[in-house]
Design a protein around this motif. Structure first.
Motif, mmCIF file in Angstrom:
data_model
loop_
_atom_site.group_PDB
_atom_site.id
_atom_site.type_symbol
_atom_site.label_atom_id
_atom_site.label_comp_id
_atom_site.label_asym_id
_atom_site.label_seq_id
_atom_site.Cartn_x
_atom_site.Cartn_y
_atom_site.Cartn_z
ATOM 1 N N HIS A 146 0.835 -1.216 0.000
ATOM 2 C CA HIS A 146 0.000 0.000 0.000
ATOM 3 C C HIS A 146 0.866 1.262 0.000
ATOM 4 O O HIS A 146 0.544 2.240 -0.680
ATOM 5 N N LEU A 147 1.952 1.225 0.748
ATOM 6 C CA LEU A 147 2.829 2.394 0.792
ATOM 7 C C LEU A 147 3.542 2.618 -0.536
ATOM 8 O O LEU A 147 3.689 3.761 -0.982
ATOM 9 N N ARG A 148 3.951 1.548 -1.181
ATOM 10 C CA ARG A 148 4.576 1.698 -2.504
ATOM 11 C C ARG A 148 3.571 2.275 -3.503
ATOM 12 O O ARG A 148 3.922 3.117 -4.334
ATOM 13 N N TRP A 149 2.322 1.822 -3.404
ATOM 14 C CA TRP A 149 1.282 2.364 -4.278
ATOM 15 C C TRP A 149 1.146 3.866 -4.022
ATOM 16 O O TRP A 149 1.067 4.659 -4.967
ATOM 17 N N ALA A 150 1.114 4.248 -2.761
ATOM 18 C CA ALA A 150 0.974 5.662 -2.413
ATOM 19 C C ALA A 150 2.158 6.480 -2.936
ATOM 20 O O ALA A 150 1.972 7.577 -3.466
ATOM 21 N N VAL A 151 3.364 5.959 -2.791
ATOM 22 C CA VAL A 151 4.550 6.663 -3.293
ATOM 23 C C VAL A 151 4.452 6.850 -4.799
ATOM 24 O O VAL A 151 4.729 7.927 -5.335
ATOM 25 N N ASP A 152 4.029 5.799 -5.499
ATOM 26 C CA ASP A 152 3.976 5.828 -6.964
ATOM 27 C C ASP A 152 2.829 6.658 -7.523
ATOM 28 O O ASP A 152 2.919 7.164 -8.637
ATOM 29 N N HIS A 153 1.735 6.790 -6.776
ATOM 30 C CA HIS A 153 0.527 7.422 -7.326
ATOM 31 C C HIS A 153 0.144 8.749 -6.680
ATOM 32 O O HIS A 153 -0.841 9.356 -7.104
ATOM 33 N N ALA A 154 0.870 9.176 -5.680
ATOM 34 C CA ALA A 154 0.522 10.432 -5.002
ATOM 35 C C ALA A 154 0.581 11.586 -5.982
ATOM 36 O O ALA A 154 1.565 11.756 -6.696
ATOM 37 N N THR A 155 -0.489 12.350 -6.023
ATOM 38 C CA THR A 155 -0.538 13.522 -6.901
ATOM 39 C C THR A 155 -0.120 14.785 -6.160
ATOM 40 O O THR A 155 0.089 15.810 -6.786
ATOM 41 N N GLN A 156 -0.024 14.688 -4.859
ATOM 42 C CA GLN A 156 0.400 15.826 -4.055
ATOM 43 C C GLN A 156 1.738 15.477 -3.413
ATOM 44 O O GLN A 156 1.890 14.422 -2.794
ATOM 45 N N GLY A 157 2.692 16.372 -3.543
ATOM 46 C CA GLY A 157 4.044 16.123 -3.056
ATOM 47 C C GLY A 157 4.119 15.780 -1.587
ATOM 48 O O GLY A 157 4.886 14.912 -1.179
ATOM 49 N N GLU A 158 3.325 16.447 -0.776
ATOM 50 C CA GLU A 158 3.345 16.202 0.664
ATOM 51 C C GLU A 158 2.943 14.764 0.970
ATOM 52 O O GLU A 158 3.537 14.105 1.821
ATOM 53 N N LEU A 159 1.927 14.267 0.277
ATOM 54 C CA LEU A 159 1.478 12.894 0.516
ATOM 55 C C LEU A 159 2.540 11.890 0.087
ATOM 56 O O LEU A 159 2.730 10.858 0.732
ATOM 57 N N SER A 160 3.240 12.189 -0.977
ATOM 58 C CA SER A 160 4.320 11.314 -1.427
ATOM 59 C C SER A 160 5.430 11.256 -0.379
ATOM 60 O O SER A 160 5.977 10.185 -0.102
ATOM 61 N N LEU A 161 5.740 12.391 0.226
ATOM 62 C CA LEU A 161 6.775 12.425 1.263
ATOM 63 C C LEU A 161 6.363 11.611 2.481
ATOM 64 O O LEU A 161 7.164 10.854 3.040
#
Length: 186
Positions: free
Chosen positions: A80-95
């Motif tokens: 789930h975290l890898r998915w979030a890293v790969d698909h986050a459209t907002q930089g803060e969420l990716s961080l």
């Protein structure tokens, strides 16, 4: 006129899509706050399936990762975290996703992979958290001087009254104690 009405219809559909994603996310959070992790996970899966193009999907993936960590299912949490890293459209969420993924990797002893994940990142307002994590990783790898540098950088970005600052200071102080030679006179 057809293009005007078509464009308007498309924007209205996008608004409904976002509103529906928001409603599902709100329901997911209510279930989570009521300690109904299974129901929250159902909503998260629905968000990830139907609203993957919205920021709510990244939030749902982060929530699913938390549920999986709490259940000690680190494999699913990493997914789930890898998915979030790969698909986050907002930089803060990716961080946030990168930090959490690196922490999960570190908890499994994958210090090199965790370090690779956080290296070269432009952490913005998360600089202190990234430096603290780097310090933790360096400590785990036995690289005390690099850990000292990372913790010092973290402290430089934290407010004086911050609880995190006190916590990082304790970590830095512990490094000083660990570096002192042990004598047989104790």
């Amino acid at each position: 006129l057809a293009a005007l009405f078509g464009g308007r219809a498309w924007f209205e559909q996008q608004d409904r899509h976002a509103e529906s994603a928001s409603a599902n996310y709100e329901a997911m959070m209510q279930e989570l706050n009521s300690n109904q992790s299974d129901k929250a996970a159902d909503y998260a899966a629905q968000i990830l399936g139907q609203y993957a193009d919205t920021p709510y999907a990244t939030l749902a993936a982060l929530t699913m990762a938390k549920i999986k960590v709490d259940a000690n299912d680190l494999v699913a949490a990493k997914s789930h975290l890898r998915w979030a890293v790969d698909h986050a459209t907002q930089g803060e969420l990716s961080l946030v996703a990168q930090l959490r993924l690196a922490r999960v990797l570190a908890s499994e002893g994958n210090h090199d992979e965790a370090m690779e994940l956080v290296s070269g990142v432009q952490p913005g307002s998360y600089k202190a958290a990234f430096e603290e994590l780097r310090g933790d990783l360096y400590v785990a790898k036995g690289q005390i001087e690099q850990a000292r540098t990372a913790y010092t950088l973290a402290l430089a970005t934290l407010d004086q009254g911050s609880r995190l600052r006190q916590f990082v200071q304790l970590k830095l102080d512990d490094l000083g104690k660990a570096a002192e030679p042990v004598t047989g006179d104790s």
